[in-house]
Design a protein around this motif. Structure first.
Motif, PDB file in Angstrom:
ATOM      1  N   LEU A  27      31.788  48.287  32.488  1.00  0.00           N
ATOM      2  CA  LEU A  27      30.571  48.876  33.054  1.00  0.00           C
ATOM      3  C   LEU A  27      30.698  49.219  34.546  1.00  0.00           C
ATOM      4  O   LEU A  27      30.177  50.242  34.983  1.00  0.00           O
ATOM      5  CB  LEU A  27      29.380  47.952  32.820  1.00  0.00           C
ATOM      6  CG  LEU A  27      28.998  47.703  31.355  1.00  0.00           C
ATOM      7  CD1 LEU A  27      27.745  46.841  31.274  1.00  0.00           C
ATOM      8  CD2 LEU A  27      28.795  49.006  30.609  1.00  0.00           C
ATOM      9  N   PRO A  28      31.356  48.375  35.380  1.00  0.00           N
ATOM     10  CA  PRO A  28      31.489  48.781  36.784  1.00  0.00           C
ATOM     11  C   PRO A  28      32.214  50.112  36.963  1.00  0.00           C
ATOM     12  O   PRO A  28      31.861  50.894  37.851  1.00  0.00           O
ATOM     13  CB  PRO A  28      32.267  47.618  37.412  1.00  0.00           C
ATOM     14  CG  PRO A  28      31.897  46.435  36.574  1.00  0.00           C
ATOM     15  CD  PRO A  28      31.816  46.982  35.177  1.00  0.00           C
ATOM     16  N   HIS A  84      41.523  41.444  38.888  1.00  0.00           N
ATOM     17  CA  HIS A  84      40.623  41.066  37.808  1.00  0.00           C
ATOM     18  C   HIS A  84      40.586  42.186  36.765  1.00  0.00           C
ATOM     19  O   HIS A  84      40.843  43.356  37.070  1.00  0.00           O
ATOM     20  CB  HIS A  84      39.213  40.826  38.362  1.00  0.00           C
ATOM     21  CG  HIS A  84      38.279  40.183  37.398  1.00  0.00           C
ATOM     22  ND1 HIS A  84      37.601  40.894  36.428  1.00  0.00           N
ATOM     23  CD2 HIS A  84      37.886  38.882  37.244  1.00  0.00           C
ATOM     24  CE1 HIS A  84      36.849  40.071  35.724  1.00  0.00           C
ATOM     25  NE2 HIS A  84      36.990  38.837  36.193  1.00  0.00           N
ATOM     26  N   GLU A  85      40.257  41.837  35.535  1.00  0.00           N
ATOM     27  CA  GLU A  85      40.210  42.824  34.459  1.00  0.00           C
ATOM     28  C   GLU A  85      39.250  43.968  34.790  1.00  0.00           C
ATOM     29  O   GLU A  85      39.528  45.129  34.489  1.00  0.00           O
ATOM     30  CB  GLU A  85      39.793  42.143  33.146  1.00  0.00           C
ATOM     31  CG  GLU A  85      39.873  43.034  31.920  1.00  0.00           C
ATOM     32  CD  GLU A  85      41.301  43.358  31.518  1.00  0.00           C
ATOM     33  OE1 GLU A  85      41.464  44.285  30.708  1.00  0.00           O
ATOM     34  OE2 GLU A  85      42.240  42.691  32.018  1.00  0.00           O
ATOM     35  N   ASN A 124      40.377  48.177  35.199  1.00  0.00           N
ATOM     36  CA  ASN A 124      39.815  49.335  34.507  1.00  0.00           C
ATOM     37  C   ASN A 124      39.707  50.558  35.415  1.00  0.00           C
ATOM     38  O   ASN A 124      39.709  51.698  34.937  1.00  0.00           O
ATOM     39  CB  ASN A 124      38.437  48.984  33.939  1.00  0.00           C
ATOM     40  CG  ASN A 124      38.531  48.073  32.736  1.00  0.00           C
ATOM     41  OD1 ASN A 124      39.432  48.210  31.910  1.00  0.00           O
ATOM     42  ND2 ASN A 124      37.601  47.128  32.616  1.00  0.00           N
ATOM     43  N   PHE A 125      39.612  50.333  36.731  1.00  0.00           N
ATOM     44  CA  PHE A 125      39.508  51.456  37.660  1.00  0.00           C
ATOM     45  C   PHE A 125      40.812  52.256  37.726  1.00  0.00           C
ATOM     46  O   PHE A 125      40.807  53.404  38.174  1.00  0.00           O
ATOM     47  CB  PHE A 125      39.109  50.962  39.054  1.00  0.00           C
ATOM     48  CG  PHE A 125      37.636  50.705  39.196  1.00  0.00           C
ATOM     49  CD1 PHE A 125      36.825  51.596  39.877  1.00  0.00           C
ATOM     50  CD2 PHE A 125      37.056  49.575  38.642  1.00  0.00           C
ATOM     51  CE1 PHE A 125      35.457  51.367  39.997  1.00  0.00           C
ATOM     52  CE2 PHE A 125      35.706  49.326  38.749  1.00  0.00           C
ATOM     53  CZ  PHE A 125      34.898  50.227  39.431  1.00  0.00           C
ATOM     54  N   ALA A 126      41.929  51.643  37.313  1.00  0.00           N
ATOM     55  CA  ALA A 126      43.199  52.376  37.298  1.00  0.00           C
ATOM     56  C   ALA A 126      43.138  53.569  36.352  1.00  0.00           C
ATOM     57  O   ALA A 126      43.889  54.542  36.501  1.00  0.00           O
ATOM     58  CB  ALA A 126      44.335  51.447  36.907  1.00  0.00           C
ATOM     59  N   VAL A 146      39.732  51.092  44.028  1.00  0.00           N
ATOM     60  CA  VAL A 146      39.570  49.809  43.353  1.00  0.00           C
ATOM     61  C   VAL A 146      38.619  48.969  44.204  1.00  0.00           C
ATOM     62  O   VAL A 146      38.938  48.622  45.346  1.00  0.00           O
ATOM     63  CB  VAL A 146      40.908  49.064  43.178  1.00  0.00           C
ATOM     64  CG1 VAL A 146      40.665  47.695  42.538  1.00  0.00           C
ATOM     65  CG2 VAL A 146      41.866  49.887  42.337  1.00  0.00           C
ATOM     66  N   PRO A 147      37.436  48.634  43.695  1.00  0.00           N
ATOM     67  CA  PRO A 147      36.481  47.875  44.504  1.00  0.00           C
ATOM     68  C   PRO A 147      36.922  46.426  44.670  1.00  0.00           C
ATOM     69  O   PRO A 147      37.670  45.882  43.854  1.00  0.00           O
ATOM     70  CB  PRO A 147      35.189  47.957  43.672  1.00  0.00           C
ATOM     71  CG  PRO A 147      35.663  48.129  42.269  1.00  0.00           C
ATOM     72  CD  PRO A 147      36.933  48.937  42.351  1.00  0.00           C
ATOM     73  N   GLY A 148      36.466  45.817  45.738  1.00  0.00           N
ATOM     74  CA  GLY A 148      36.676  44.392  45.901  1.00  0.00           C
ATOM     75  C   GLY A 148      35.763  43.623  44.953  1.00  0.00           C
ATOM     76  O   GLY A 148      34.764  44.155  44.458  1.00  0.00           O
TER      77      GLY A 148
END
Length: 708
Positions: free
Chosen positions: A19-20, A124-125, A129-131, A141-143
């Motif tokens: 979702l993020p 983190h997983e 997902n942002f990759a 890639v967010p913190g």
């Protein structure tokens, strides 16, 4: 990209952690259609995620190639690899097909490949997902602290669930969820530990334990942990609650305990107290799979575990003691009690008055609190020597602290929406000792009317609201169409049958020059440059928000005409994503360096101070609009689904903009017709025409400590 489809056809926890990524896409492309393809059991909960325009179930699509060909999708992201779906998307000719490079079939069927390895990654997983966005030119890639704001998941309403679920929620003051099994997807805490924990919690009769899981998991628990299910403080809900029902229960529970499983991530995404239990071994540790939420935490046993490679020989989960977990769970159930205790300490420490006092119980919204201030002016004029105290939510208290008439602000310690009868009774007993002669109850809810009644305050004034007969003994009625809010509250100072007065004073907050200078310095704003404030948020819902792109276009016009201007975006942390969109839209323009995104970065007191020194403010129908009016700053107010005559700006220089469409005011949180024309139709040029004269003759800030 105009239509994105995210394919995530595995388990609920994996979907939640995607979702993020969807939230970030929504932030970047607010006008893009974003759909989700997922398994049928997941879909009803995902329908409560604000990022998706449509949720499609895998079981419903039939022939996948036919589905893709008719979907209108131009970009498909295979967040979970599926050979059949990837081949179907390729055969349907979808333009952009994103998949991971380590699946051989993606080399054939996907033309946008994400090259990364999950095995040894420290991320983190949810970050990994942002990759999948990199092949689309999005390298971000967010913190970890940024991720909770991107979930966009809302709890299903309890009223939409079964009568059984609703009855459970009302059975005890505190309810904790124990999700003991993980369907084999995570390293599990021993069932004997869950049983020991539940036995320890029997010492708290006000706490109920809800054991949740699938029907199959319930059968397993009945065989392997019958002592747990037999305890009198335990409700066995395994197999009795569907996923939306579980989401609703999580939304009202005081917290959830689980190992690495889907409901853990659901609870974290909903912002509920969450405790995840994990081994230290990578990549199944908390660093990869821990719950990410504003009230989530993970617990692992420290030290080596020689047998951690196998669940059969692992001892590190058993090393997490029930007493450690109990301490954390009890802290959740003590939050309300601690809040009441802290607030009670404030009441006890407050100086007692030898004479009678007046208590005003605040509304829950900033704007309403500001518009109630003329009531205090009238009460002070009637009883010049009588102190007026205000009982207010912490989020609203700073507004009352800027009012001359207020002697003390007492902060309400209660959870929003919760009855908490016992806590209200305790707090009322403390209020009783302060000698209140009368109380003015501004919220219309029964809960707030209970407090002065329980405190034995003789004269209790308010509107009928939720049929509060007896609790309110000087009852006003508002049976006519909604009147403007300022006279609505001020009328409580008169007898219930008195006609509405025309001489109601204007709300007026006070802010000192020192407060303004301090707030500007903390925000990094120059005091020698004009300040224009934008308030792009609206707590009520997205329908009240002027589009971020329009705010961005207006910022460019302001800076083009007034190059030395600074534009501050103010709002709560919830408004940060909208303000981020404005910042992204002005990137690369002359306005980029002049726009300051302060949403969530200031306290309300600091926001009030910044508004006090601004040249003008442009605002949706929100609390900050009324703050600006009460400081008598020039205001441009934008109305769409709400009535500009109900809560208009009352500054000396003010313009209300409304298209007054036939469908308005609908007063809905989201546009029921889907076009949002009432706000989209007000373009930046129209607002600039109203704003420009205010900036041309912008007023100054007086040195005597008050905005003029």
């Amino acid at each position: 990209m105009k239509h994105i489809l995210i394919c995530r056809t595995d388990n609920i926890g994996d979907v939640v952690l995607t979702l993020p990524m969807a939230g970030y896409l929504r932030r970047l492309y607010p006008d893009c259609r974003i759909d989700l393809l997922c398994r049928g059991y997941v879909a009803p909960l995902m329908a409560h995620c604000v990022h998706f325009d449509r949720v499609v179930t895998l079981e419903s699509i039939g022939d996948a190639r036919t589905f893709f060909a008719a979907s209108g999708v131009d970009t498909v992201i295979f967040a979970y690899p599926d050979r059949r779906l990837a081949a179907a998307a390729w055969r349907a000719g979808l333009p952009h097909r994103v998949g991971t490079s380590h699946r051989a079939y993606h080399l054939l069927y996907c033309n946008r490949l994400a090259r990364f390895s999950r095995v040894n990654s420290p991320l983190h997983e949810a970050q990994l997902n942002f990759a999948l966005l990199r092949p689309l030119g999005i390298d971000f890639v967010p913190g970890l602290p940024e991720l909770p704001a991107l979930y966009g998941l809302e709890a299903p309403a309890l009223a939409e669930t079964s009568a059984e679920v609703q009855a459970l929620a009302a059975r005890a003051p505190y309810n904790l969820i124990l999700h003991a099994k993980s369907n084999g997807n995570g390293r599990e805490w021993p069932l004997a530990h869950y049983t020991a924990l539940a036995r320890r919690l029997q010492a708290r009769p006000d706490i109920r334990l809800w054991v949740t899981g699938s029907a199959a998991e319930g059968e397993l628990l009945a065989r392997e942990a019958p002592a747990l299910l037999a305890l009198p403080n335990v409700d066995n809900l395994c197999g009795r609650v569907d996923l939306p029902g579980l989401g609703a229960l999580i939304g009202v529970a005081n917290g959830l305990l689980a190992s690495g499983t889907g409901p853990l991530h659901v609870a974290a995404a909903l912002g509920r107290p969450t405790l995840g239990l994990f081994p230290e071994r990578k990549p199944i540790d908390a660093g990869r799979w821990g719950a990410l939420g504003v009230r989530a935490r993970s617990l692992s046993a420290r030290g080596s575990c020689p047998g951690c490679a196998s669940a059969a020989t692992c001892t590190c989960m058993a090393a997490i003691g029930p007493e450690q977990v109990e301490t954390i769970l009890l802290s959740w159930c003590a939050l309300d009690g601690a809040a009441v205790a802290a607030a009670s300490a404030d009441v006890l420490a407050a100086p007692a008055s030898s004479g009678p006092r007046t208590l005003v119980i605040s509304p829950n919204w900033i704007g309403d609190a500001v518009m109630a201030q003329p009531l205090l002016q009238r009460l002070q004029a009637r009883y010049p020597g009588r102190p007026i105290d205000v009982l207010a939510p912490p989020s609203v208290a700073p507004a009352w602290q800027q009012m001359r008439e207020v002697a003390e602000v007492l902060q309400t310690p209660f959870r929003h929406g919760a009855l908490q009868l016992r806590e209200r009774w305790r707090y009322a007993r403390l209020l009783k000792a302060r000698g209140y002669a009368e109380a003015y109850v501004l919220p219309n809810t029964l809960k707030y009317a209970l407090i002065p009644w329980l405190a034995g305050i003789a004269r209790r004034v308010g509107y009928k609201g939720e049929s509060r007969y007896g609790l309110i003994n000087v009852m006003h009625h508002d049976d006519v169409p909604p009147r403007p809010m300022v006279p609505f509250y001020a009328a409580l100072a008169d007898a219930p049958e008195a006609p509405l007065r025309a001489d109601v004073p204007r709300p007026a907050l006070q802010v000192t020059a020192a407060q303004m200078a301090s707030a500007a310095a903390r925000a990094g704003l120059g005091t020698d440059r004009p300040l224009v404030v934008f308030a792009p948020g609206a707590e009520f819902g997205p329908a009240k928000r002027w589009p971020p792109g329009h705010f961005a276009a207006l910022a460019e016009q302001v800076v083009a005409q007034l190059p030395q201007a600074q534009v501050a975006l103010l709002g709560s942390p919830k408004d940060r994503p909208v303000c981020d969109e404005i910042v992204a839209a002005v990137a690369g323009t002359a306005a980029a360096e002049a726009v300051f995104n302060l949403a969530g970065a200031t306290t309300l007191a600091e926001a009030i101070a910044l508004i006090g020194r601004c040249a003008a403010i442009v605002s949706n129908d929100s609390g900050l609009l009324h703050v600006a009016s009460s400081l008598d700053r020039p205001v441009v107010a934008i109305y769409g689904p709400t009535d500009p005559d109900h809560a208009p700006p009352f500054a000396s220089v003010a313009r209300s903009l409304s298209l007054r469409l036939d469908c308005a005011p609908c007063r809905q949180r989201e546009c029921p017709l889907g076009h949002h024309a009432c706000m989209r139709g007000i373009d930046a040029g129209m607002v600039w025409q109203a704003l420009q004269p205010m900036l041309g003759g912008s007023r100054t800030v007086a040195t005597d400590g008050f905005a003029v």
